[in-house]
Motif scaffolding. Sequence first.
Motif, short mmCIF file in Angstrom:
data_model
loop_
_atom_site.label_atom_id
_atom_site.label_comp_id
_atom_site.label_asym_id
_atom_site.label_seq_id
_atom_site.Cartn_x
_atom_site.Cartn_y
_atom_site.Cartn_z
N PHE A 5 0.69 -1.27 -0.08
CA PHE A 5 -0.27 0.11 0.08
C PHE A 5 0.99 1.34 -0.24
N PHE A 6 0.02 1.92 -1.07
CA PHE A 6 1.27 3.20 -1.11
C PHE A 6 1.31 4.62 -0.88
N THR A 7 1.20 5.57 0.04
CA THR A 7 1.03 6.89 -0.03
C THR A 7 1.45 7.89 -0.46
N VAL A 8 0.89 8.20 -1.21
CA VAL A 8 1.63 9.73 -2.27
C VAL A 8 0.82 10.60 -2.25
N TRP A 9 1.62 12.01 -1.28
CA TRP A 9 1.32 12.84 -0.57
C TRP A 9 1.76 14.25 -1.80
N GLY A 10 0.81 15.13 -1.90
CA GLY A 10 0.91 16.48 -3.06
C GLY A 10 -0.99 16.22 -3.45
N ARG A 11 -1.06 17.53 -4.18
CA ARG A 11 -2.13 18.16 -4.57
C ARG A 11 -2.35 17.82 -5.76
N TYR A 31 -3.09 2.85 -3.97
CA TYR A 31 -2.12 3.25 -3.49
C TYR A 31 -3.53 4.78 -2.76
N GLU A 32 -2.83 5.65 -2.29
CA GLU A 32 -3.42 6.61 -1.36
C GLU A 32 -2.86 7.43 -1.21
N ARG A 33 -3.95 8.52 -2.30
CA ARG A 33 -2.64 10.06 -2.41
C ARG A 33 -3.91 11.24 -1.20
N ARG A 34 -2.83 11.88 -0.57
CA ARG A 34 -3.43 12.78 0.97
C ARG A 34 -3.08 14.10 -0.01
N ASP A 35 -3.72 15.15 -0.19
CA ASP A 35 -4.11 16.67 -0.07
C ASP A 35 -3.02 17.31 -0.06
N ILE A 36 -1.47 18.01 0.42
CA ILE A 36 -0.90 18.50 0.67
C ILE A 36 -0.18 19.56 -0.28
N GLY A 37 0.51 20.41 0.22
CA GLY A 37 0.60 22.00 -0.94
C GLY A 37 0.13 23.06 -1.30
N GLY A 38 0.52 23.87 -2.20
CA GLY A 38 -0.69 24.74 -1.70
C GLY A 38 -1.33 25.52 -1.75
N GLN A 39 -2.67 24.95 -1.82
CA GLN A 39 -3.69 25.91 -1.37
C GLN A 39 -3.79 25.29 0.50
N ILE A 58 6.38 10.78 -1.48
CA ILE A 58 6.28 8.83 -0.70
C ILE A 58 6.34 8.30 0.01
N GLU A 59 5.93 7.23 0.76
CA GLU A 59 5.92 6.52 1.70
C GLU A 59 5.54 4.80 1.11
N ASP A 60 6.35 3.72 1.10
CA ASP A 60 5.22 2.43 1.35
C ASP A 60 6.08 1.80 1.46
N GLY A 61 6.09 1.96 3.18
CA GLY A 61 6.51 1.03 3.75
C GLY A 61 8.09 0.78 4.31
N LYS A 62 8.74 1.10 2.98
CA LYS A 62 10.37 0.99 3.25
C LYS A 62 10.84 2.51 2.88
#
Length: 207
Positions: A5-11, A31-39, A58-62
């Motif tokens: 399971f993969f996390t991606v941070w960014g708008r 993956y799951e994307r989480r809003d961050i940055g910009g507004q 990104i973060e994937d546990g490793k």
Amino acid sequence: MTKPFFTVWGRTNSHNVKKVVWFAEELGLAYERRDIGGQFGYTDDYLAKNPNRLIPTIEDGKIVLWESNAILRYMAAEYGGERWFPTDPIDRARADRWMDWQMTYAEAQRTPFLSFARTPQEEWDTSAIEQAIAVCARHLSVMEHYLKDRFWLSGGRIGIGDIPMGVYAYTWFSLPFEKPEFPAVADWYERLCERPGYAAQVMIPLT
Ligand SMILES: N[C@@H](CCC(=O)N[C@@H](CS)C(=O)NCC(=O)O)C(=O)O
């Protein structure tokens, strides 16, 4: 290999985030994307992961990783296999070359993008926009020459070398100004548009 399971941070409207989420879809990563940055601003927790105050991360546990093209290379090496991350040094170098080249191209496209997509027309510096478009066109003529005999920047099939410029091509073709014709680039772009991950993650309104 088990896909994580993969996390991606960014708008979503960031070019560099688009690269990562589109590529995650090409690789079939959950993956799951989480809003961050910009507004959305930044949190202390995020800045501890990426002190550059930039997206994506990104973060994937490793690994926690930032710098979009390094992220693509990591994803391809870890989860893409030979298909996406060739072991042959020449194939690898060809893909790397277009990935690095994109960084220069992005600088040229920055002014037209920020002007047309994010700035009221009365504030535009039209001469700077025209100059920047001419620089983009000079760069794209190099791509045009290369793509005349090939389907993809990575060679006979789409590869990691196509991902970064694929994102910037959408912006180029979507911005509403008159453009010189680049038929081979346009055909390559049409092939990209047929890919579900590209359509879903890259072809979204420019904001
Ligand atoms: N070289 C970095 C550049 C990252 C970058 O400039 N990201 C932009 C968005 S495309 C950003 O973070 N802008 C500030 C913000 O959104 O708050 C990379 O490729 O990841």
